[in-house]
Write a protein that holds these residues in place. Sequence first.
Motif, short mmCIF file in Angstrom:
data_model
loop_
_atom_site.label_atom_id
_atom_site.label_comp_id
_atom_site.label_asym_id
_atom_site.label_seq_id
_atom_site.Cartn_x
_atom_site.Cartn_y
_atom_site.Cartn_z
N GLY A 134 19.06 0.92 6.82
CA GLY A 134 18.99 0.65 5.39
C GLY A 134 17.60 0.94 4.85
N THR A 135 17.09 2.12 5.21
CA THR A 135 15.73 2.48 4.82
C THR A 135 15.55 2.49 3.31
N GLU A 181 17.11 0.71 1.08
CA GLU A 181 17.07 -0.67 0.60
C GLU A 181 15.73 -1.32 0.92
N PHE A 182 15.25 -1.08 2.13
CA PHE A 182 13.94 -1.60 2.54
C PHE A 182 12.84 -1.11 1.60
N ALA A 183 12.84 0.20 1.34
CA ALA A 183 11.77 0.80 0.55
C ALA A 183 11.83 0.40 -0.92
N SER A 184 13.01 0.01 -1.39
CA SER A 184 13.15 -0.34 -2.81
C SER A 184 13.06 -1.84 -3.06
N GLY A 185 12.82 -2.62 -1.98
CA GLY A 185 12.64 -4.06 -2.16
C GLY A 185 13.91 -4.87 -2.12
N ARG A 186 15.04 -4.24 -1.77
CA ARG A 186 16.29 -4.98 -1.64
C ARG A 186 16.31 -5.77 -0.32
N GLN A 187 17.27 -6.67 -0.19
CA GLN A 187 17.37 -7.50 1.01
C GLN A 187 18.39 -6.98 2.02
N LEU A 197 0.81 -1.22 0.00
CA LEU A 197 0.00 0.00 0.00
C LEU A 197 0.84 1.28 0.00
N LEU A 198 2.11 1.16 0.40
CA LEU A 198 2.99 2.32 0.45
C LEU A 198 4.24 2.05 -0.37
N ARG A 199 4.85 3.15 -0.83
CA ARG A 199 6.07 3.02 -1.61
C ARG A 199 7.06 4.13 -1.27
N GLY A 200 8.31 3.90 -1.65
CA GLY A 200 9.34 4.93 -1.54
C GLY A 200 9.52 5.47 -0.14
#
Length: 254
Positions: A86-87, A89-95, A30-33
């Motif tokens: 690592g915000t 990375e979290f928001a962009s779908g990285r691990q 529901l949220l991005r970026g």
Amino acid sequence: MTADLNDATLALRLAQGTGEILKGVRNVGLLRGTTLGDAGDTLAQDWIERCLHLHRPDDGMLSEEAADTPERLNKDRVWIIDPLDGTREFASGRQDWAVHIALAENGTITQSAVGMPDLGKVFHTNEVRAVDGPKTNRLVVSRNSPPDIGEFLAHELGMELVTMGSCGAKTVSVILGDNDAYVHAGGQYEWDNAAPVGVAQASGLHTTRLDGSRPTYNNKSPYLPDLLICRPDIAEPLLAAAAKYKQEHGSFGE
């Protein structure tokens, strides 16, 4: 303190629970970026604060996501946390993002947990051991703010330079033997590296600042800009190269 919940268990469960909250916030889509990152930071911080208030009401706290207050300086026990390291990375779908939970007692990390939620694992001080395999000849540095000293050290020692996100993720990569060393200079605070340092020390890795001194925690200024975490057998040449860099440049790049 709640008698049936020791510090090690509390650190572990805080890292586990925070990871579940963050994955839940992200995975429903529901949220991005930056909005997603901000929501994750806020919700995770609120939950951790509530848990610490219930289970360790007399301890202090230092967190990236909470206003700092001088009261912690009068506490022997202070929880140093980064709910979401690592915000981006979290928001962009990285691990390569992590949850950092550490307890400092009289300036020394005594318990810590680094949660890697996308790996489904928490690395914690009571149950961690560095992989003692062949060298990879790789040096890992920050993906978002790679320090100049990293390139210098890699050149001096003939190492491959690689980048990753969270400090916790980079530390775990050394614990797992994917990289031989992690170096940072500039722009870090106690909440960025307290939990990684605690876990790295417990695993048997070399863990110091770039001048070879041990990091201390719960200082008046939480700025703690430089760090070396590596296999013990390469610590001496890395520290020697770092000293050479400082002699040539006047600082480590803080």
